[in-house]
Scaffold this active site. Structure first.
Site, PDB file in Angstrom:
ATOM      1  N   LYS A   1      39.007  49.487  36.371  1.00 47.94           N
ATOM      2  CA  LYS A   1      40.015  48.432  36.229  1.00 47.94           C
ATOM      3  C   LYS A   1      40.152  48.044  34.751  1.00 47.94           C
ATOM      4  O   LYS A   1      41.263  47.821  34.258  1.00 47.94           O
ATOM      5  CB  LYS A   1      39.631  47.224  37.091  1.00 47.94           C
ATOM      6  CG  LYS A   1      39.873  47.501  38.566  1.00 47.94           C
ATOM      7  CD  LYS A   1      39.195  46.534  39.515  1.00 47.94           C
ATOM      8  CE  LYS A   1      39.365  47.047  40.951  1.00 47.94           C
ATOM      9  NZ  LYS A   1      38.586  46.292  41.935  1.00 47.94           N
TER      10      LYS A   1
ATOM     11  N   GLN B   1      35.080  41.018  42.252  1.00 46.37           N
ATOM     12  CA  GLN B   1      34.808  42.301  42.907  1.00 46.37           C
ATOM     13  C   GLN B   1      33.962  42.093  44.159  1.00 46.37           C
ATOM     14  O   GLN B   1      32.902  41.468  44.112  1.00 46.37           O
ATOM     15  CB  GLN B   1      34.082  43.233  41.911  1.00 46.37           C
ATOM     16  CG  GLN B   1      33.840  44.628  42.420  1.00 46.37           C
ATOM     17  CD  GLN B   1      35.143  45.408  42.654  1.00 46.37           C
ATOM     18  OE1 GLN B   1      36.037  45.420  41.817  1.00 46.37           O
ATOM     19  NE2 GLN B   1      35.242  46.056  43.807  1.00 46.37           N
TER      20      GLN B   1
ATOM     21  N   ASP C   1      44.449  40.180  43.861  1.00 49.01           N
ATOM     22  CA  ASP C   1      44.044  41.060  44.969  1.00 49.01           C
ATOM     23  C   ASP C   1      44.819  40.707  46.245  1.00 49.01           C
ATOM     24  O   ASP C   1      44.774  41.438  47.222  1.00 49.01           O
ATOM     25  CB  ASP C   1      42.547  40.873  45.266  1.00 49.01           C
ATOM     26  CG  ASP C   1      41.710  42.036  44.767  1.00 49.01           C
ATOM     27  OD1 ASP C   1      42.287  43.118  44.579  1.00 49.01           O
ATOM     28  OD2 ASP C   1      40.489  41.852  44.598  1.00 49.01           O
TER      29      ASP C   1
END
Ligand code: NAP
Length: 283
Positions: A52, A96, A119
């Site tokens: 990322k 994460q 997300d």
């Protein structure tokens, strides 16, 4: 042989478009920033975070990485999330997952500002996807939609079968296909006659997490077969839920693993971060 859908090439096109838009925003004085928070040292999570960060560099975003020790408390993590919520340089926040067992994913996600939740896991963003009024697309399912579009296949009126009903892949995938006017069936571990249902699909999305489970007898001749799975075969090698070798001749289009859905997920995360920056800057 069916045509192989090149996820790396499609994701490179998406990232190039984002890079150009980001450069134009920078000229107008807006810099895009993504904060990535990782707790503990899960090796797979570390690889995802590294990828990322690399993608941020490619498209011209600033990236802020916060690597916290495994014993971080909920209070400490929430305090970081709140700090990032208030930081104008940070347009998107990604925590994460999975988090260490003593931390509750839901509590943390619910505390990310929905407008920075790139997300699209916050219940407000999930609800907005459900009603078809969303700014952020769920990254993996959105990547799947781009891959289907890259084949020129129209979804409207097609039989679409999604195998898997997780909150991060299966359910939002079904919603996006439905919003595109597909006729959608969602299968799971209690589905009866899975082979029969799957082999009706013009578009089949496998998001199961079982190495090479989908063999040629699960697919219709000429179907678009999208493999979300990231599994390990008997030799520990990365593979998908679809048995690529047995399906590649029967499918019309098929994604490989690696090099299919994986690169798209990160490209769509970049897309959401750019969208977040534009919204936050009133653009
Ligand atoms: P998950 O939460 O474990 O969900 C798996 C789903 O598959 C569940 O709905 C489960 O049904 C269903 N299932 C399990 N065994 C089945 C069977 N024998 N027949 C039919 N359905 C079955 O997994 P996930 O997070 O959605 O991930 C799925 C796969 O995608 C994994 O390999 C994961 O690594 C991969 N993934 C890849 C990306 C990417 O960027 N490429 C992103 C996310 C995930 P029940 O609900 O009944 O248990």
């Amino acid at each position: 042989m069916g045509k192989i859908i090149d996820g790396k090439a499609v994701s490179a096109q998406v990232k190039e478009r984002i890079r150009q838009e980001t450069a134009a925003l920078k000229e107008q004085g807006t810099q895009v920033g993504l904060a990535v928070v990782i707790v503990g040292d899960d090796p797979a999570s570390k690889v995802y975070v590294r990828n990322k960060k690399r993608a941020c560099e490619e498209v011209g975003f600033d990236s802020y990485e916060y690597a916290l020790p495994a014993e971080t408390t909920e209070e400490e993590l929430l305090s970081l999330v709140k700090k990032l919520n208030a930081d104008d340089k940070v347009n998107g926040i990604l925590v994460q997952l999975p988090l260490p067992a003593h931390l509750d994913d839901k509590v943390i996600i619910n505390n990310i500002l929905p407008e920075k939740d790139v997300d699209a896991f916050h219940p407000i963003n999930v609800g907005r996807i459900m009603i078809g009024d969303y700014s952020f697309l769920p990254c993996t399912p959105a990547g799947v939609m781009e891959l289907i579009a890259s084949t020129g296949t129209q979804i409207e009126g097609k039989e679409c079968v999604v195998i898997g009903r997780s909150n991060i892949v299966g359910k939002p995938q079904a919603m996006l296909l439905l919003h595109s006017n597909g006729t959608v069936t969602v299968c799971h571990s209690r589905t009866k006659n899975l082979k029969e249902v799957a082999s009706r699909a013009d578009i089949l999305v496998a998001a199961v997490g079982k190495a090479k489970m989908i063999t040629a007898d699960y697919i219709k001749e000429g179907a678009v077969v999208i493999d979300v799975g990231m599994d390990r075969d008997e030799n520990g090698k990365l593979c998908g839920d679809v048995d690529f070798e047995s399906c590649k001749d029967k499918a019309g289009y098929i994604t490989p693993v690696p090099g299919g859905v994986g690169p798209m997920t990160i490209a769509m995360l970049m897309q959401n971060t750019l969208t977040a920056a534009k919204i936050q800057n009133g653009l």
